[in-house]
Write a protein that holds these residues in place. Structure first.
Motif, PDB file in Angstrom:
ATOM      1  N   ARG A 318     -15.561  -4.136  15.604  1.00  0.00           N
ATOM      2  CA  ARG A 318     -15.258  -4.171  13.855  1.00  0.00           C
ATOM      3  C   ARG A 318     -15.189  -5.680  13.829  1.00  0.00           C
ATOM      4  O   ARG A 318     -14.615  -6.391  14.489  1.00  0.00           O
ATOM      5  CB  ARG A 318     -13.727  -3.502  13.747  1.00  0.00           C
ATOM      6  N   GLU A 321     -16.520  -5.791   8.952  1.00  0.00           N
ATOM      7  CA  GLU A 321     -15.667  -4.844   8.170  1.00  0.00           C
ATOM      8  C   GLU A 321     -14.398  -5.617   7.753  1.00  0.00           C
ATOM      9  O   GLU A 321     -13.485  -4.978   7.008  1.00  0.00           O
ATOM     10  CB  GLU A 321     -15.651  -3.513   8.873  1.00  0.00           C
ATOM     11  N   TYR A 322     -14.225  -6.680   8.330  1.00  0.00           N
ATOM     12  CA  TYR A 322     -12.784  -7.531   8.098  1.00  0.00           C
ATOM     13  C   TYR A 322     -13.108  -8.393   6.849  1.00  0.00           C
ATOM     14  O   TYR A 322     -12.195  -9.386   6.560  1.00  0.00           O
ATOM     15  CB  TYR A 322     -12.294  -8.444   9.219  1.00  0.00           C
ATOM     16  N   GLU A 363     -22.684  -4.376   5.354  1.00  0.00           N
ATOM     17  CA  GLU A 363     -21.294  -4.038   5.214  1.00  0.00           C
ATOM     18  C   GLU A 363     -20.597  -5.711   4.915  1.00  0.00           C
ATOM     19  O   GLU A 363     -19.831  -5.465   4.035  1.00  0.00           O
ATOM     20  CB  GLU A 363     -20.542  -3.566   6.567  1.00  0.00           C
ATOM     21  N   ARG A 367     -19.125  -6.166   0.838  1.00  0.00           N
ATOM     22  CA  ARG A 367     -17.571  -6.797   0.607  1.00  0.00           C
ATOM     23  C   ARG A 367     -17.531  -8.063   0.209  1.00  0.00           C
ATOM     24  O   ARG A 367     -16.507  -8.712   0.170  1.00  0.00           O
ATOM     25  CB  ARG A 367     -16.920  -6.669   2.132  1.00  0.00           C
TER      26      ARG A 367
END
Lengths: 500, 500
Positions: A318, A321-322, A363, A367
């Motif tokens: 991960r 995704e942060y 991703e 964001r």
């Protein structure tokens, strides 16, 4: 009369002494004046009795300049006219709306980067191949090093060295005996005498990138070293930093990466990095982008000199995704410069699929972050894009270019993560005054056969299905109210909704 | 003389009153005695004037029993002999070595589960198809519900209802008007009168699973309800729990899942769950596995009544990779019962690829956890394995069976995450006294073309390359010292090292 484009490079060349050590014993600087700015910059010794001062004007109109220095011929004066920029000259990249970028002329810049650490140090044939790949427009930023790189797949000596002297013998280096702990004693360098040819090679690269609309994210220091360039003392480092700043700052597409994997440079401490940052802030009059790239611990990107977060993923599973979390934490653009490379080498940072790298780009981008590419396929000649450049073999570059096309269609300067279901990443325009009417719903590794949407009564929305892997955009008409969009039930799909 | 196998089911059947409400007005219990145990259990009313008491003996040898109850015929006595278990009867599953499982006869149990929530409530044809799939030996645990399920893809009434009465009209239910907030008023149930046929259907399923070596992970309560079974009052709940415990406990393969997605059951509070757990601990004399499954927040799995953590992944991107963390936190087996299903429905919990689900199984298992399967492919007849059973259409089941074969080759009761590089998951035997000489290195989405290994001088290691997707194990010989193993450079590979 001399002319130069706004954000172009104006260079004053002066003859001077070549005796002694001009790098340490002589100095030259210049002040450039126009109605709108007064800029004083250091010059540098370029070898063969030639001294140069470079300047990037930020305004059109008439300029005058004066040079001064430690030798009589350093005193000179002149003038020139700055004309409107042409072609792809949009000026340097600036921060825009906290998390994004725009060129100084306000053209949005949606960063899609790549990495060829040592491409500036390769033979001509490889260099040409690299340019041919870059011509394809996959990327608009490249990270690369001033110093040569010592690492597996990187045992050949560079074409040039940054200093006068002789390198340690590399004939017995093998992947088997490669070690992160290096004995530098076989080297014989004069750290007070630069090799101008080495820096001219760098500058050729910077210009070649500039011509192709690619930002040059210059890695000034790095740990992968067998020559001792990573363990110079403070005085030597300062000489180097000043030389680099004096030579490169006037190129509008320069970004400063203080280091790659700063945390692996055992000889440098926090106070060193802050010192180099201070030098940069004082000596680079143009305030090019500044960051510092981690191996594991992030540098404290809240520090005011850092313009954007140049991140390597910390966790294997991960990471991009942060992006929203890190935007909140750092209040700066999030640039994922290293999120594992497409390839098949033994190590996990260099053996993910093109699909997975493309997913990570999406991703991050959905964001409101930005991502970077690299490629590490095993190669019989040991030429790997991530380090040498050369030819690309992977599947992700074309998809990254496709993503960039999508990003350029953003209304405004960039995207941010909007409200969505738990199983999608929804991108919306990232504007202070909320811009509604544009949404991209990205499904990543999910494989929905359809998705339902609900829009307020009276609104009409154009719906496009984006296949991020097959690089197609399919218009499926205008819908309103509650509607269902059929999808192919495979991975890497997105739906774009635009209110009409 | 009567005989029953150890861990078999011994049943005493008694005639009694059928007038009034036998479920609430009558009671029966029995005490079973042998040299090694004395067990008292409640019986239950099975309709048509028949009362039953069930018992699972834990020892071989001679037993006597006495029944007592609220009606004269309830008084009876008898004896039977318990014989050695045969066939696949290894007894109930127990916790072993903190994080793992073994049957009571000490045979290791490496859990590979699946979910067919409502398979007990389906027509015969679907039921038969389910059994045909289960015959293929893909799974050794199945989660399923006592109560029928109301959800999209689940609007048909079940074959039977658990209570006497009539259900709400379902003829107008559509995916369009489906809501999580349900008006239960169209139902007409007598929550004091069970429908024994419904529970006999459950028991048939339990036995069918038992015959196939599959644990029956019974979900006693769940939120997906249009009949009001999820909002009964405490007295009604207690009647239900006691009935379920009395009927099902004596089946050796029963596990208790107090609820699926307990946190979505708005009518139930922490004190309710703790009350049901207390009932279970008091009334189930065999201490079957007990857990409670989350939608989002984990239940506090440190509570002493919980035998293992039945988890649904909380984050979309990182989940089974937390297995080692959760082992440390909870000091219990980590069972990932829900980690998204292979399929292509619209929702992200049900549309990952077979590759990705298989990867999640491996990542969980290599860390000494266990994972669960489910399948949700769009189907013209709306028969989805995750709920109805039926036919399997995905690619993961065969790979899960292959993983289970690998797990059964573990020296000892289970695996744990060993020391490895940042880009691999290394599994080693999880024993108190460290067992060396057996390692599985799993590379997940990495695609290494080779890996290097270093073993202490003098040791010889057999090396096998495991292709977890293509389900092959290739012996590449015995190696020692520092050695390189060539790999195919694609995803989902593992290397197994066994000291010889």
């Amino acid at each position: 009369m001399n002319t130069v484009e706004k954000w172009g490079l104006f260079e004053v060349s002066l003859k001077g002494p070549s005796a002694g050590n001009p790098f340490t014993e002589q100095s030259v600087s210049a002040t450039f004046r126009s109605k709108n700015e007064i800029v004083t910059v250091d010059g540098f010794y370029d070898g063969d009795g030639v001294y140069k001062v470079r300047f990037m004007p930020s305004f059109t109109g008439d300029y005058v300049y004066e040079t001064v220095g430690s030798f009589p011929e350093a005193e000179s004066a002149g003038d020139f006219t700055v004309t409107e920029p042409t072609g792809n000259n949009h000026g340097p990249v600036r921060i825009a709306n906290t998390y994004h970028f725009a060129y100084e002329d306000t053209t949005p810049y949606y960063s899609v980067g790549t990495t060829c650490y040592a491409w500036a140090h390769q033979p001509e044939e490889v260099h040409k191949q690299t340019l041919e790949e870059l011509d394809k427009g996959y990327f608009n930023k490249m990270r690369f090093c001033v110093f040569p790189k010592h690492y597996i797949h990187n045992f050949r000596d560079p074409e040039t060295f940054p200093y006068e002297g002789t390198p340690v013998d590399n004939s017995n280096l093998t992947e088997e005996n490669f070690s992160y702990s290096v004995d530098f004693s076989g080297n014989n360098w004069d750290f007070t005498r630069f090799n101008p040819e080495h820096f001219r090679r760098m500058e050729r690269c910077i210009v070649e990138l500039q011509e192709r609309g690619i930002e040059a994210d210059i890695i000034v220091m790095h740990p992968y070293d067998r020559w001792g360039f990573s363990v110079m003392n403070r005085e030597q480092d300062d000489l180097y930093w000043n030389y680099v700043i004096a030579r490169f700052s006037a190129y509008r597409n320069v970004w400063w990466s203080l280091a790659n994997e700063y945390d692996l440079m055992r000889a440098k401490k926090l106070e060193d990095w802050e010192h180099y940052a201070d030098l940069l802030c004082k000596k680079d009059p143009y305030n090019h982008m500044r960051s510092i790239h981690n191996c594991i611990p992030f540098y404290d990107h809240t520090r005011p000199w850092i313009t954007h977060c140049s991140l390597q993923r910390q966790d294997l599973y991960r990471h991009v995704e942060y992006t929203t979390d890190y935007r909140t934490r750092y209040q700066k653009p999030i640039v994922w410069d290293e999120i594992a490379y497409e390839g098949n080498i033994d190590m996990g940072w260099g053996n993910i699929s093109g699909q997975e790298l493309t997913r990570r780009f999406w991703e991050a981008s959905m964001r409101g972050g930005y991502a970077g590419h690299g490629e590490t396929f095993m190669n019989p000649e040991d030429i790997l894009w991530w380090s040498h450049g050369g030819k690309l073999h992977g599947e992700s570059p074309a998809r990254i270019r496709f993503l960039h096309e999508i990003l350029t269609q953003t209304p405004g300067l960039g995207l941010k993560q909007g409200t969505g279901a738990f199983d999608e990443t929804v991108a919306v325009p990232d504007e202070m005054i909320p811009v509604t009417g544009y949404e991209i719903h990205y499904y990543g590794f999910g494989r929905p056969s359809f998705r339902n949407f609900v829009k307020p009564a009276g609104e009409n929305w154009r719906v496009e299905i984006i296949d991020t892997w097959n690089m197609t955009i399919t218009d499926v008409g205008v819908h309103s109210g509650k509607f269902r969009i059929a999808l192919p039930g495979h991975e890497y799909m997105a739906v774009r909704l635009t209110r009409v």
